[in-house]
Scaffold this motif. Structure first.
Motif, short mmCIF file in Angstrom:
data_model
loop_
_atom_site.label_atom_id
_atom_site.label_comp_id
_atom_site.label_asym_id
_atom_site.label_seq_id
_atom_site.Cartn_x
_atom_site.Cartn_y
_atom_site.Cartn_z
N ALA A 2 0.82 -1.21 0.00
CA ALA A 2 0.00 0.00 0.00
C ALA A 2 0.84 1.25 0.00
O ALA A 2 1.88 1.33 0.64
CB ALA A 2 -0.91 0.00 1.22
N SER A 3 0.36 2.24 -0.72
CA SER A 3 0.86 3.60 -0.71
C SER A 3 2.36 3.71 -0.90
O SER A 3 3.07 4.23 -0.06
CB SER A 3 0.46 4.33 0.57
OG SER A 3 0.67 5.73 0.41
N LYS A 4 2.85 3.23 -2.02
CA LYS A 4 4.20 3.55 -2.44
C LYS A 4 4.05 4.60 -3.53
O LYS A 4 3.87 4.28 -4.69
CB LYS A 4 4.90 2.31 -2.98
CG LYS A 4 5.26 1.31 -1.90
CD LYS A 4 5.86 0.04 -2.48
CE LYS A 4 7.06 0.31 -3.36
NZ LYS A 4 7.74 -0.95 -3.75
N TYR A 17 7.19 6.74 6.30
CA TYR A 17 7.99 6.72 5.08
C TYR A 17 9.21 7.61 5.25
O TYR A 17 9.16 8.63 5.94
CB TYR A 17 7.21 7.28 3.89
CG TYR A 17 5.80 6.77 3.70
CD1 TYR A 17 4.75 7.27 4.46
CD2 TYR A 17 5.52 5.82 2.74
CE1 TYR A 17 3.45 6.83 4.27
CE2 TYR A 17 4.22 5.36 2.53
CZ TYR A 17 3.19 5.88 3.30
OH TYR A 17 1.91 5.44 3.11
N TYR A 59 11.75 9.66 2.53
CA TYR A 59 12.03 10.07 1.16
C TYR A 59 13.34 10.85 1.14
O TYR A 59 13.69 11.55 2.10
CB TYR A 59 10.94 11.01 0.63
CG TYR A 59 9.60 10.38 0.37
CD1 TYR A 59 8.65 10.24 1.38
CD2 TYR A 59 9.25 9.96 -0.90
CE1 TYR A 59 7.40 9.69 1.14
CE2 TYR A 59 8.00 9.41 -1.17
CZ TYR A 59 7.09 9.28 -0.14
OH TYR A 59 5.85 8.74 -0.40
N LEU A 78 11.14 7.78 -2.80
CA LEU A 78 10.92 6.92 -1.64
C LEU A 78 12.13 6.01 -1.42
O LEU A 78 12.61 5.35 -2.35
CB LEU A 78 9.67 6.06 -1.86
CG LEU A 78 9.26 5.15 -0.73
CD1 LEU A 78 8.85 5.95 0.51
CD2 LEU A 78 8.11 4.22 -1.16
N TYR A 110 5.08 -0.41 7.17
CA TYR A 110 3.63 -0.59 7.29
C TYR A 110 3.44 -1.36 8.59
O TYR A 110 3.70 -2.57 8.64
CB TYR A 110 3.08 -1.35 6.09
CG TYR A 110 1.60 -1.20 5.91
CD1 TYR A 110 0.69 -1.75 6.84
CD2 TYR A 110 1.07 -0.52 4.82
CE1 TYR A 110 -0.67 -1.60 6.68
CE2 TYR A 110 -0.29 -0.38 4.64
CZ TYR A 110 -1.15 -0.93 5.57
OH TYR A 110 -2.51 -0.78 5.41
N ASN A 151 9.69 -2.19 4.44
CA ASN A 151 9.65 -2.36 2.99
C ASN A 151 10.71 -1.46 2.36
O ASN A 151 10.60 -0.23 2.39
CB ASN A 151 8.27 -1.97 2.45
CG ASN A 151 7.18 -2.84 3.02
OD1 ASN A 151 6.89 -3.91 2.50
ND2 ASN A 151 6.57 -2.40 4.11
N GLU A 177 12.89 -0.06 -0.84
CA GLU A 177 12.84 0.07 -2.29
C GLU A 177 14.05 -0.63 -2.90
O GLU A 177 15.15 -0.63 -2.33
CB GLU A 177 12.83 1.54 -2.70
CG GLU A 177 11.55 2.26 -2.30
CD GLU A 177 10.32 1.60 -2.89
OE1 GLU A 177 10.15 1.61 -4.12
OE2 GLU A 177 9.53 1.05 -2.09
N SER A 237 1.04 8.00 7.10
CA SER A 237 -0.33 7.86 6.60
C SER A 237 -1.05 6.80 7.43
O SER A 237 -0.43 6.01 8.14
CB SER A 237 -0.35 7.45 5.12
OG SER A 237 -0.05 6.07 4.95
N ASP A 282 -2.92 3.60 6.84
CA ASP A 282 -3.21 2.52 5.89
C ASP A 282 -3.04 2.93 4.43
O ASP A 282 -3.79 2.49 3.57
CB ASP A 282 -4.64 1.98 6.10
CG ASP A 282 -4.80 1.26 7.43
OD1 ASP A 282 -5.86 1.42 8.06
OD2 ASP A 282 -3.86 0.56 7.82
N GLY A 283 -2.05 3.78 4.16
CA GLY A 283 -1.77 4.15 2.78
C GLY A 283 -2.65 5.24 2.22
O GLY A 283 -2.70 5.41 1.01
#
Lengths: 111, 111
Positions: A96-98, B33, B35, B45, B50, B55, B57, B94, B96-97
């Motif tokens: 989600a939400s990348k 996140y 960035y 990103l 989450y 996660n 990249e 955020s 949940d995205g």
């Protein structure tokens, strides 16, 4: 990966003028957001708009997901609207939400 | 007011000297996140959490690591900063995205 192109890259407006910024994306998306980055670097979320039309004061946005574009309208522009406007999209695959950010439109509003 | 806070706002480090940037949030969001934004470019990103799931990249260098000890805090560790790592580092959150909320950023200078 998904490509996100914004136009125009640069825009100079006189205070009080209206403008339309465009965001084109190369694939279907789950999520599309518009951001304003002020001259000090702060990113402010303007709209969460994967489809349809929303309005917030002098700003409104429309996303036509089937045609893979979104528009941001700024009416009666003010000097405080200056900065860079980004659209960012989330492709439908993966977690989600990348968000992938577009190339940005740099707006300068003059007196 | 609920917000995303980043410290420090400006960080100067020496080539190869490890540095840690911090982010905290009072929004109780489950996604955080990091960035990287270089001059005149769009934010890119690096990774996101989450909940407790990390996660990364695919193109994020191994030099960059992250920790999230609890819901409210997230850290970005740069193990051996190079001149090319000079940039603005932005933290966002955020639910949940959904809509992403950004902190003010940390501007990193590498000497």
């Amino acid at each position: 990966g998904i490509q996100v192109e914004q136009s125009p890259p640069d825009l100079i407006l006189q205070e009080g003028a209206n403008s339309t910024l465009r965001c084109n994306f190369s694939d279907s998306v789950n999520n599309l957001q518009w951001f304003h980055q002020n001259p000090w670097g702060q990113l402010i979320n303007l709209f969460y708009i994967p489809s349809g039309t929303k309005q917030n004061g002098r700003l409104s946005a429309t996303t036509v997901a089937t045609e893979r574009y979104s528009l941001l309208y700024i009416s009666s522009s003010q000097t405080t609207d200056s900065g860079v406007y980004f659209c960012a999209v989330e492709p439908p695959t993966g977690t989600a939400s990348k968000l992938t950010f577009g190339t940005g439109t740099r707006l300068q509003v003059t007196l | 007011d609920a917000m995303v806070i980043q410290n420090p706002r400006y960080q100067v480090t020496q080539f190869g000297k490890p540095v840690t940037l911090s982010c905290s949030q009072t929004l109780n969001h489950n996604v955080m996140y990091w960035y990287q934004q270089k001059s005149s470019q769009a934010p890119k990103l690096l990774f996101h959490y989450y909940d407790k799931d990390f996660n990364n990249e695919a193109d994020t260098p191994d030099n960059f690591q992250s920790r999230r000890p609890n819901t409210s805090f997230c850290f970005l560790d740069i193990r051996s900063p190079g001149l090319g790592d000079a940039a603005m580092y932005l933290c966002a959150t955020s639910r949940d995205g959904g809509t992403e909320f950004f902190g003010p950023g940390t501007r990193l200078t590498v000497l």
